[in-house]
Design a protein around this motif. Structure first.
Motif, PDB file in Angstrom:
ATOM      1  N   UNK A  95       0.807  -1.226   0.000  1.00 58.65           N
ATOM      2  CA  UNK A  95       0.000   0.000   0.000  1.00 58.65           C
ATOM      3  C   UNK A  95       0.831   1.263   0.000  1.00 58.65           C
ATOM      4  N   UNK A  96       2.094   1.123  -0.406  1.00 63.08           N
ATOM      5  CA  UNK A  96       3.001   2.281  -0.360  1.00 63.08           C
ATOM      6  C   UNK A  96       2.988   3.036  -1.689  1.00 63.08           C
ATOM      7  N   UNK A  97       3.061   4.364  -1.598  1.00 62.30           N
ATOM      8  CA  UNK A  97       3.163   5.188  -2.808  1.00 62.30           C
ATOM      9  C   UNK A  97       4.571   5.807  -2.817  1.00 62.30           C
ATOM     10  N   UNK A  98       5.481   5.239  -3.596  1.00 59.13           N
ATOM     11  CA  UNK A  98       6.869   5.730  -3.548  1.00 59.13           C
ATOM     12  C   UNK A  98       7.028   7.090  -4.227  1.00 59.13           C
ATOM     13  N   UNK A  99       8.016   7.832  -3.720  1.00 55.76           N
ATOM     14  CA  UNK A  99       8.349   9.134  -4.317  1.00 55.76           C
ATOM     15  C   UNK A  99       9.587   8.949  -5.192  1.00 55.76           C
ATOM     16  N   UNK A 100       9.476   9.304  -6.449  1.00 57.63           N
ATOM     17  CA  UNK A 100      10.574   9.118  -7.411  1.00 57.63           C
ATOM     18  C   UNK A 100      11.190  10.487  -7.705  1.00 57.63           C
ATOM     19  N   UNK A 101      12.517  10.537  -7.672  1.00 59.95           N
ATOM     20  CA  UNK A 101      13.186  11.814  -7.950  1.00 59.95           C
ATOM     21  C   UNK A 101      14.506  11.538  -8.668  1.00 59.95           C
ATOM     22  N   UNK A 102      15.128  12.603  -9.118  1.00 60.20           N
ATOM     23  CA  UNK A 102      16.404  12.464  -9.832  1.00 60.20           C
ATOM     24  C   UNK A 102      17.518  12.093  -8.848  1.00 60.20           C
ATOM     25  N   UNK A 103      18.620  11.528  -9.374  1.00 60.97           N
ATOM     26  CA  UNK A 103      19.761  11.175  -8.529  1.00 60.97           C
ATOM     27  C   UNK A 103      20.352  12.423  -7.886  1.00 60.97           C
ATOM     28  N   UNK A 104      21.012  12.212  -6.755  1.00 59.42           N
ATOM     29  CA  UNK A 104      21.652  13.320  -6.041  1.00 59.42           C
ATOM     30  C   UNK A 104      23.058  13.589  -6.551  1.00 59.42           C
ATOM     31  N   UNK A 105      23.626  14.693  -6.113  1.00 57.52           N
ATOM     32  CA  UNK A 105      25.025  15.071  -6.388  1.00 57.52           C
ATOM     33  C   UNK A 105      25.342  15.338  -7.859  1.00 57.52           C
ATOM     34  N   UNK A 106      24.327  15.408  -8.695  1.00 66.04           N
ATOM     35  CA  UNK A 106      24.518  15.772 -10.103  1.00 66.04           C
ATOM     36  C   UNK A 106      23.419  16.772 -10.463  1.00 66.04           C
ATOM     37  N   UNK A 107      23.729  17.788 -11.287  1.00 65.31           N
ATOM     38  CA  UNK A 107      22.712  18.796 -11.598  1.00 65.31           C
ATOM     39  C   UNK A 107      21.541  18.189 -12.375  1.00 65.31           C
ATOM     40  N   UNK A 108      20.311  18.577 -11.999  1.00 63.42           N
ATOM     41  CA  UNK A 108      19.132  18.041 -12.702  1.00 63.42           C
ATOM     42  C   UNK A 108      18.899  18.874 -13.961  1.00 63.42           C
TER      43      UNK A 108
END
Ligand code: SF4
Ligand code: SF4
Ligand code: FES
Length: 383
Positions: A95-108
């Motif tokens: 029942x989890x809704x994951x949060x997806x985001x860009x990788x860290x330590x690199x400019x988006x």
């Protein structure tokens, strides 16, 4: 005649939240998506379905879809993952809704796409190609490297340059110039290669200000690497090899050396002496006032006489064990379950140390045992 009926594929409703971002406009928003998908889907499949059916402007990278190309690194609930390796079934069932985001330590750049240029710059700085230190093999034959020597770099050679380790690196967060786990793991891949003749030059290069010793040993890179490269272990091996070659100008190297000396002689880390041994006497004098303040409040023990641990013989025995097993350089690094499984901890009944299995000795020079002329040419390439 009745047509054969195909069993219907089981589906499920998958919800994800995605951090959308556009570096051109600076717009940033967390958007939720829900989509019907087969039960076998991965996170990458979900992104494909969303892009195909709901929002064609969603940006992310992909290519092989099978954990080979390293394109689909991103974060799920703040931790780096390969989208094509991440199954959604259990997440949906919980029942989890994951949060997806860009990788860290690199400019988006946009949504889940990061600018990999800084990553590749550091990769190139490692000189990731073989610099052979041997003559051409006789009669047009090729040299063969023993399996034992290739095992030294087996893990490091598995890297697919996905950047998941870089995304999680605490040292890079505070010091973006740090070479980082991927580049240093690549460095170990060549330092440990029996065919490479530039070992010492490489160790010198990798030991500069933002190199080996800037790692904070948080182990997040080991935890997050989807291919089991264990970059922190590779960095530890590089450090041990550098010290073994006498490349110990960096404070980190001096710190490590003092750690060993201190525990060997007294069974403790003698912190009072750590500053002069690591930073030098002049720096230690400049910190004397601070040290006195700590001493007055009982925060540091007096340096003399040195406190010797009751069971110091155990620490000395361990040191002797490592010496007798010939575990110089990288062979002295014991981390992770695979390495632990290879280390024989036991003294024999006669008090001697059993010979180490799989020991390959120092890596500074090539020996005839490491590479031998082969009978027939075989295919092979260095990455
Ligand atoms: S162990 Fe070192 S290289 Fe790995 S993530 Fe932590 S600071 Fe970075
Ligand atoms: S070391 Fe692991 S996490 Fe880092 S780039 Fe290579 S495969 Fe990816
Ligand atoms: S798409 Fe190639 S590693 Fe995921």
């Amino acid at each position: 005649m009745e047509a054969a009926t195909q069993p219907r594929e089981k589906t499920m409703k998958v919800k994800v939240k995605i951090w959308r971002y556009d570096s051109q406009t600076g717009e940033r928003a967390l958007k939720e998506y829900e989509i019907e998908a087969p039960e076998w889907v991965t996170l990458l499949d979900i992104l494909d379905l969303i892009k195909d059916q709901q929002d064609g402007s969603l940006a992310y990278r992909k290519s092989c879809r099978m954990m080979i190309c390293g394109s689909c690194g991103m974060r799920m609930d703040g931790a780096a993952v390969l989208a094509c390796k991440t199954r959604m079934y259990d997440i949906v069932q919980a029942g989890h809704v994951p949060v997806i985001s860009a990788m860290g330590n690199l400019p988006i750049v946009k949504d889940l796409v990061v600018d990999m240029d800084p990553f590749w710059e550091k990769f190139k700085a490692m000189k990731p190609w073989l610099q052979p230190g041997y003559e051409e093999p006789p009669e047009g034959k090729e040299y063969r490297v023993s399996q034992e020597r290739m095992n030294v770099i087996h893990k490091e050679a598995l890297c697919i340059n996905c950047g998941c380790c870089v995304s999680e690196c605490n040292a890079m967060e505070s010091s973006p110039e740090f070479l980082g786990p991927q580049a240093l793991a690549k460095g170990m891949r060549f330092v440990g290669d029996a065919r490479d003749g530039a070992t010492v030059e490489r160790l010198e290069d990798y030991s500069t200000e933002h190199g080996i010793w800037e790692c904070t040993r948080c182990y997040f890179c080991n935890e997050r690497c989807p291919k089991g490269v264990d970059p922190r272990d590779a960095i530890a091996k590089l450090g041990a090899e550098a010290v073994n070659e006498g490349i110990d100008r960096d404070m980190g190297a001096k710190h490590a050396k003092w750690f060993i000396k201190s525990t060997e002689t007294t069974g403790w880390l003698r912190e009072t002496e750590l500053v002069p041994k690591t930073q030098g006497v002049i720096s230690a004098i400049s910190q004397m006032k601070f040290a006195m303040g700590l001493a007055v409040k009982g925060k540091v023990p007096p340096p003399f006489p040195p406190h010797v641990a009751e069971n110091v013989d155990e620490a000395r025995g361990l040191h002797k064990l490592v010496q007798q097993q010939g575990r110089q350089g990288y062979e002295g690094i014991v981390q992770g379950e695979r390495s632990l499984a290879r280390l024989d901890h036991h003294l024999r009944e006669d008090g001697e140390v059993p010979p180490s299995e799989g020991s390959v000795g120092g890596m500074g020079s090539l020996t005839s045992a490491d590479i031998t002329p082969g009978e027939e040419p075989t295919a092979g390439k260095a990455d």
